[in-house]
Enzyme design. Structure first.
Site, mmCIF file in Angstrom:
data_model
loop_
_atom_site.group_PDB
_atom_site.id
_atom_site.type_symbol
_atom_site.label_atom_id
_atom_site.label_comp_id
_atom_site.label_asym_id
_atom_site.label_seq_id
_atom_site.Cartn_x
_atom_site.Cartn_y
_atom_site.Cartn_z
ATOM 1 C CG ASP A 14 -20.387 41.623 17.149
ATOM 2 O OD1 ASP A 14 -21.026 40.907 17.925
ATOM 3 O OD2 ASP A 14 -19.418 41.216 16.486
ATOM 4 N NE ARG A 95 -10.493 51.188 19.979
ATOM 5 C CZ ARG A 95 -10.852 50.475 18.936
ATOM 6 N NH1 ARG A 95 -11.498 51.043 17.924
ATOM 7 N NH2 ARG A 95 -10.556 49.187 18.876
ATOM 8 C CG ASP A 124 -10.485 49.231 22.491
ATOM 9 O OD1 ASP A 124 -9.575 50.069 22.605
ATOM 10 O OD2 ASP A 124 -10.362 48.194 21.823
ATOM 11 C CB SER A 175 -11.584 39.790 19.115
ATOM 12 O OG SER A 175 -11.610 41.197 19.206
HETATM 13 N N1 ARG Z 1 -5.175 44.961 23.758
HETATM 14 C C1 ARG Z 1 -5.142 46.050 22.850
HETATM 15 C C2 ARG Z 1 -5.486 47.324 23.548
HETATM 16 O O1 ARG Z 1 -6.157 47.294 24.538
HETATM 17 C C3 ARG Z 1 -6.005 45.825 21.639
HETATM 18 C C4 ARG Z 1 -7.483 45.810 21.895
HETATM 19 C C5 ARG Z 1 -8.338 45.452 20.720
HETATM 20 N N2 ARG Z 1 -7.948 44.173 20.237
HETATM 21 C C6 ARG Z 1 -8.675 43.307 19.572
HETATM 22 N N3 ARG Z 1 -8.065 42.281 19.146
HETATM 23 N N4 ARG Z 1 -9.938 43.466 19.367
HETATM 24 O O2 ARG Z 1 -5.103 48.377 23.107
#
Ligand code: ARG
Length: 401
Positions: A14, A95, A124, A175
């Site tokens: 992506d 992040r 995120d 994911s």
């Molecule tokens: N739910 C978790 C959070 O918001 C992980 C997010 C990313 N997860 C992922 N499988 N891409 O912190």
């Protein structure tokens, strides 16, 4: 001058396509920014070459694994941070460190905009953009998946049409986001919340059903930070990695939850955080002997609020900073050793010692040497219950009327 955009680049399909996609949609030059937060996998050099091969004008790569461990994982450990009592904030704490590097790269390369690969449904995007707004208020944000209609199918078609140096056939239904603090897996088959995760989902942990022999480990802390494992000095990054390996081999730290996202959606996520969960367990047990009762009770509430703030993208907020100051103050005496057994999916503490412990053997013992004056208890209980007793007398009086 052509506008420049820095893109948070993972090296995956992506964000590789996003380089050219953003270029075509905006006419801007794209600078790829790849940050190593201990996610493992490809080398930064491989990722840099791919970014350039996909049309980035520059690639900024940073090994932030120690920075991430020291300045992001350790505060989470000191807070015993578990969002909703379960989730050790794996993605949430990564992040802000990525944001720092994005802003740094934007300054270095004269970019006006920051791009990231998040969808419009998750946490995120909020964490990236709130962080960018705070550290670089003049910078704009753009998310090609959310704002420029970059779907998976279009990404594959684009990569094939342009002959980008990226695999388009490998179909992973999940994911995944991972770093040294843990790993998060969602979507696909897991969206039916009755479906149990299949074995192939896990990577950081071995199945706990057939564990190897129990592994006893001693973790030494100084002011809330792990400094040695089995007597061997370690950095925070080394401590996390070593426990990822040892606790992971025992299947420790598997978590299966439905959590409340900031955007109002409940979502299912599978986490694996063997090192983080072993460390949090050990750290909490050391606090149990070194932190005074009222401070400890209040700290649990602070830790929960801290976790919510960090989950909700408020890493750089004033409240989070103030809570850090409180938490740091509580860690002054959190120094000592915790011995624990890693086995069959569990990390169970079986010994603790500390020079700064509040555990007083003479007060606690039921054997000779007892210094606790039991006669004090009667009067204490009388007064402790007085307020409720008076109120209950009133209840009886009123009910009788
Ligand atoms: N739910 C978790 C959070 O918001 C992980 C997010 C990313 N997860 C992922 N499988 N891409 O912190």
């Amino acid at each position: 001058m052509t506008e420049r955009i820095v893109l948070a680049y993972s090296g995956g399909l992506d964000t590789s396509v996003a380089i050219g996609w953003i270029g075509e949609a905006t006419g801007a030059e794209v600078i790829a920014v790849a940050v190593d937060v201990g996610q493992g996998g490809e080398s930064l050099e491989t990722i840099r070459q791919r970014a350039l091969g996909c049309g980035a004008v520059e690639a900024y790569v940073a090994d932030a694994s120690d920075e991430f461990a020291d300045e992001y994982c350790m505060p989470a450990l000191k807070a015993n941070a578990l969002y909703q009592g379960h989730y050790p904030l794996v993605s949430a704490i990564s992040r802000p460190v990525i944001v720092k590097h994005l802003v740094k790269a934007a300054r270095e390369f004269g970019a006006t905009t920051v791009a990231h690969g998040c969808t419009g449904k998750g946490n995120d995007q909020v964490r990236f953009e709130v962080g960018i707004q705070t550290l670089g208020p003049d910078l704009k944000c753009i998310a090609p998946v959310r704002d420029l209609a970059l779907t998976r199918d279009k990404a594959i078609a684009f990569a094939e049409e342009k002959g980008l140096p990226i695999e388009t056939t490998k179909k992973n239904p999940y994911s995944i986001d991972q770093n040294v603090w843990g790993r998060a897996v969602e979507t696909g088959y897991l969206e039916d919340i009755w479906n149990a995760p299949t074995k192939d989902i896990y990577d950081y942990t071995a199945t706990p059903e057939f564990p190897p022999a129990p592994d006893e480990v001693t973790i030494s802390f100084e002011a809330g930070i792990p400094v040695a494992i089995d007597g061997v000095k370690v950095t925070p990054l080394q401590a996390i990695k070593e426990l990822n390996r040892r606790a992971g081999a025992q299947g420790v730290g598997r978590i299966d939850v439905v959590e409340d996202r900031l955007v109002g959606i409940k979502s299912r996520e599978i986490y694996e955080a063997p090192g983080a969960m072993a460390l949090i367990t050990a750290h909490k047990h050391l606090e149990d002997i070194t932190v005074e009762r009222e401070q400890a009770r209040f700290k649990a509430t602070v830790g929960q609020r801290w976790s919510e703030l960090v989950y909700d993208g408020q890493w750089f907020s004033p409240l989070k900073r103030s809570l850090d100051a409180f938490i740091d103050d509580t860690q002054r005496y959190v120094t000592g050793d915790i011995r624990m057994v890693l086995h069959g999916g569990q990390a169970i503490v079986n010994g603790r010692r500390s020079e700064t412990s509040l555990y007083d053997f003479d007060l606690a013992t039921y054997d000779t040497g007892d210094t606790f004056d039991q006669s004090m208890a009667r009067g204490f209980i009388e007064l402790w219950g007085m307020s409720a007793k008076v109120a209950s007398g009133r209840d009886i009086r009123v009910a009788g009327k």
